[in-house]
Motif scaffolding. Structure first.
Motif, mmCIF file in Angstrom:
data_model
loop_
_atom_site.group_PDB
_atom_site.id
_atom_site.type_symbol
_atom_site.label_atom_id
_atom_site.label_comp_id
_atom_site.label_asym_id
_atom_site.label_seq_id
_atom_site.Cartn_x
_atom_site.Cartn_y
_atom_site.Cartn_z
ATOM 1 N N GLU A 107 0.906 -1.254 0.041
ATOM 2 C CA GLU A 107 -0.022 -0.064 0.149
ATOM 3 C C GLU A 107 0.977 1.034 0.108
ATOM 4 O OE1 GLU A 107 -3.432 0.001 -0.163
ATOM 5 O OE2 GLU A 107 -3.253 -2.142 -0.219
ATOM 6 N N LEU A 131 2.570 4.505 -2.667
ATOM 7 C CA LEU A 131 2.631 5.374 -4.127
ATOM 8 C C LEU A 131 3.881 5.197 -4.745
ATOM 9 C CD1 LEU A 131 1.493 9.009 -2.823
ATOM 10 C CD2 LEU A 131 0.017 7.479 -4.161
ATOM 11 N N ALA A 145 -1.026 4.833 -7.512
ATOM 12 C CA ALA A 145 -1.504 4.609 -6.421
ATOM 13 C C ALA A 145 -0.879 2.906 -6.287
ATOM 14 C CB ALA A 145 -2.883 4.373 -6.058
ATOM 15 N N SER A 165 -3.363 4.129 4.949
ATOM 16 C CA SER A 165 -3.660 4.108 3.371
ATOM 17 C C SER A 165 -5.308 4.027 3.310
ATOM 18 C CB SER A 165 -2.869 3.261 2.536
ATOM 19 O OG SER A 165 -3.264 1.841 2.666
ATOM 20 N N ARG A 186 -8.369 3.950 0.098
ATOM 21 C CA ARG A 186 -8.633 3.953 -1.586
ATOM 22 C C ARG A 186 -10.187 4.181 -1.701
ATOM 23 N NH1 ARG A 186 -10.381 0.650 -5.555
ATOM 24 N NH2 ARG A 186 -9.395 0.661 -7.263
ATOM 25 N N LEU A 240 -0.457 12.840 2.041
ATOM 26 C CA LEU A 240 -0.800 13.109 0.569
ATOM 27 C C LEU A 240 -1.980 12.382 0.105
ATOM 28 C CD1 LEU A 240 2.763 12.710 -1.046
ATOM 29 C CD2 LEU A 240 1.716 14.799 -0.432
ATOM 30 N N LEU A 261 -3.648 11.496 -3.835
ATOM 31 C CA LEU A 261 -3.580 11.272 -5.142
ATOM 32 C C LEU A 261 -4.814 11.266 -5.848
ATOM 33 C CD1 LEU A 261 -1.990 10.630 -7.936
ATOM 34 C CD2 LEU A 261 -2.288 8.137 -7.229
ATOM 35 N N ASN A 285 -6.387 10.652 -9.500
ATOM 36 C CA ASN A 285 -6.308 10.433 -10.957
ATOM 37 C C ASN A 285 -7.417 9.735 -11.624
ATOM 38 O OD1 ASN A 285 -5.005 7.756 -9.519
ATOM 39 N ND2 ASN A 285 -5.709 7.348 -11.629
ATOM 40 N N VAL A 336 -1.583 15.581 -6.937
ATOM 41 C CA VAL A 336 -1.438 15.325 -5.940
ATOM 42 C C VAL A 336 -1.442 16.694 -5.067
ATOM 43 C CG1 VAL A 336 0.519 14.209 -4.349
ATOM 44 C CG2 VAL A 336 0.484 13.529 -6.832
ATOM 45 N N VAL A 337 -2.260 16.355 -3.886
ATOM 46 C CA VAL A 337 -2.472 17.620 -2.782
ATOM 47 C C VAL A 337 -2.149 17.215 -1.305
ATOM 48 C CG1 VAL A 337 -4.407 18.882 -2.079
ATOM 49 C CG2 VAL A 337 -4.508 17.966 -4.235
ATOM 50 N N LEU A 378 -9.783 7.652 -9.231
ATOM 51 C CA LEU A 378 -9.305 6.935 -7.985
ATOM 52 C C LEU A 378 -8.640 7.995 -6.968
ATOM 53 C CD1 LEU A 378 -8.329 4.392 -6.681
ATOM 54 C CD2 LEU A 378 -6.139 4.763 -7.997
ATOM 55 N N LYS A 412 -6.503 8.020 -3.673
ATOM 56 C CA LYS A 412 -5.613 7.368 -2.768
ATOM 57 C C LYS A 412 -5.138 8.103 -1.727
ATOM 58 C CE LYS A 412 -3.367 3.249 -1.979
ATOM 59 N NZ LYS A 412 -3.793 1.872 -1.897
ATOM 60 N N ILE A 448 -2.242 8.383 1.481
ATOM 61 C CA ILE A 448 -1.550 7.852 2.471
ATOM 62 C C ILE A 448 -0.990 8.944 3.508
ATOM 63 C CG2 ILE A 448 -0.658 6.286 0.731
ATOM 64 C CD1 ILE A 448 1.991 7.892 0.753
ATOM 65 N N GLY A 449 -0.643 8.278 4.664
ATOM 66 C CA GLY A 449 -0.161 9.366 5.794
ATOM 67 C C GLY A 449 -0.434 8.779 7.015
ATOM 68 N N MET A 477 6.457 8.204 10.058
ATOM 69 C CA MET A 477 6.281 8.955 9.121
ATOM 70 C C MET A 477 6.477 10.356 9.860
ATOM 71 S SD MET A 477 3.683 9.375 6.240
ATOM 72 C CE MET A 477 3.071 11.036 6.784
ATOM 73 N N LEU A 514 6.402 17.327 -2.275
ATOM 74 C CA LEU A 514 5.325 17.816 -3.362
ATOM 75 C C LEU A 514 5.616 19.453 -3.345
ATOM 76 C CD1 LEU A 514 2.701 17.963 -4.951
ATOM 77 C CD2 LEU A 514 1.454 18.224 -2.758
ATOM 78 N N ARG A 559 0.703 22.415 -12.387
ATOM 79 C CA ARG A 559 0.614 22.662 -11.124
ATOM 80 C C ARG A 559 1.604 22.618 -10.212
ATOM 81 N NH1 ARG A 559 -1.558 20.106 -6.529
ATOM 82 N NH2 ARG A 559 -2.501 21.775 -4.974
ATOM 83 N N GLU A 560 2.300 21.464 -10.514
ATOM 84 C CA GLU A 560 3.174 20.861 -9.195
ATOM 85 C C GLU A 560 4.311 19.767 -9.764
ATOM 86 O OE1 GLU A 560 -0.583 18.872 -8.143
ATOM 87 O OE2 GLU A 560 0.156 16.813 -9.071
ATOM 88 N N ILE A 567 7.046 14.530 2.867
ATOM 89 C CA ILE A 567 6.511 13.164 3.823
ATOM 90 C C ILE A 567 7.520 11.970 3.698
ATOM 91 C CG2 ILE A 567 4.195 13.675 3.715
ATOM 92 C CD1 ILE A 567 3.937 10.980 1.994
#
Lengths: 140, 140, 140
Positions: free
Chosen positions: A36, A38, A106, B3, B5, B38, B40, B42, B104-105, B134, B136, B138-139, C1, C40, C101-102, C138
């Motif tokens: 799991e 990126l 992902a 994670s 999804r 983050l 993602l 997409n 990606v934000v 999708l 996704k 993670i963090g 993390m 990012l 953008r990124e 991250i």
């Protein structure tokens, strides 16, 4: 958190080409052991792209023609100021911006989490030399 | 590391449209419980985009006109080799490259870490069928 | 993390400019203490870009000319519907989509994991006001 890094090397014999690198990225994913997370896949060179689209040769022809229309090859330093440096690849720097530098995908249950037709391509716009793509995986 | 999804499904009744999906992405973020990380977002289809820009209808008209100028719709297989496959959507594959596949934000304190006008859009260039985005996360 | 966040502020005195922000991103990375992960870097405004390419002034001229050809400045609300809002910056929203953008960059052994010529640029298309770039790290 696990992390994994690999460089993929390519030497395209022509100036421009699209290579399907999905199998290599899948191998990296397997090697990484990440289930799991990126994966970032990016061109390490600034006249090349990594992008996701269809593995269909007609479409690839269309992309080549279209990019040539948007950002035509022209070795002259009158057309492109960058070519004053002795390079002839200014168009390649432009084409790469349209197609993009990188993709982030992902990872779910140890697989690239893709829709039905998504494939990862290396887009070369100034080949005939060894160039690299970076694969970086983070997750668990 | 956490994670999360989720697939968001859309069936746009027209060929082309822009949908503001910021509220759905915010719901995903809440469900994920991630406070720092983050996300993602997409398109899972290769004739659609996810991008960040302004929620202003005039601008969306401008994008549509501009994309049509850069990559005109043409069902003919003479114009686009991809349309030899029986598809008529080669232009949609081109438009999607201009607008991008993914964003990606950053997630900060459990929120999308956005500037004042940033909103996330699904850009459909070949609609009239169910298609997916999708999300996704993670963090931690 | 671990996670880390910083805003970089810029006030470009002209409408359009490209700024090399690699040193600032490297400082962020050092401050973050992250050795393996992802960073990012994104424009927080929708008429600006963050992109990776060459630090070569001729190329930057070429980008400016090329973007002006693909998406010309025109303050008129007849040309761009967005300008009916009283803004004159519709072209900046278009240019930003071409340049992106990124960027997401791999972090390896505490460094930006870059190819030989990769540098990060802030692309301003509607300056003369304070605007921000977000750096989010991250990893571990």
């Amino acid at each position: 958190m696990k992390s994994y890094r690999k460089e993929l090397w390519f030497e395209v014999p022509t100036r421009r080409a699209f290579l399907n690198i999905t199998p290599q990225v899948e191998s990296c994913l397997k090697e990484s052991g990440v289930r799991e997370g990126l994966v970032l896949v990016n061109a390490m060179h600034i006249t090349a792209s990594v992008f996701i689209n269809d593995n269909e040769s007609g479409l690839h022809e269309d992309y080549q023609k279209w990019l040539e229309r948007l950002a035509p090859f022209d070795a002259s330093a009158k057309t492109y100021a960058h070519n004053r440096t002795g390079e002839d690849n200014a168009d390649a720097h432009l084409k790469r911006q349209v197609m993009g530098r990188e993709v982030v995908v992902a990872i779910t249950k140890g697989q690239l989490d893709f829709g039905p037709w998504e494939q990862i391509f290396y887009g070369e716009f100034d080949g005939r030399r060894p160039k690299r793509v970076l694969v970086k995986v983070i997750g668990e």
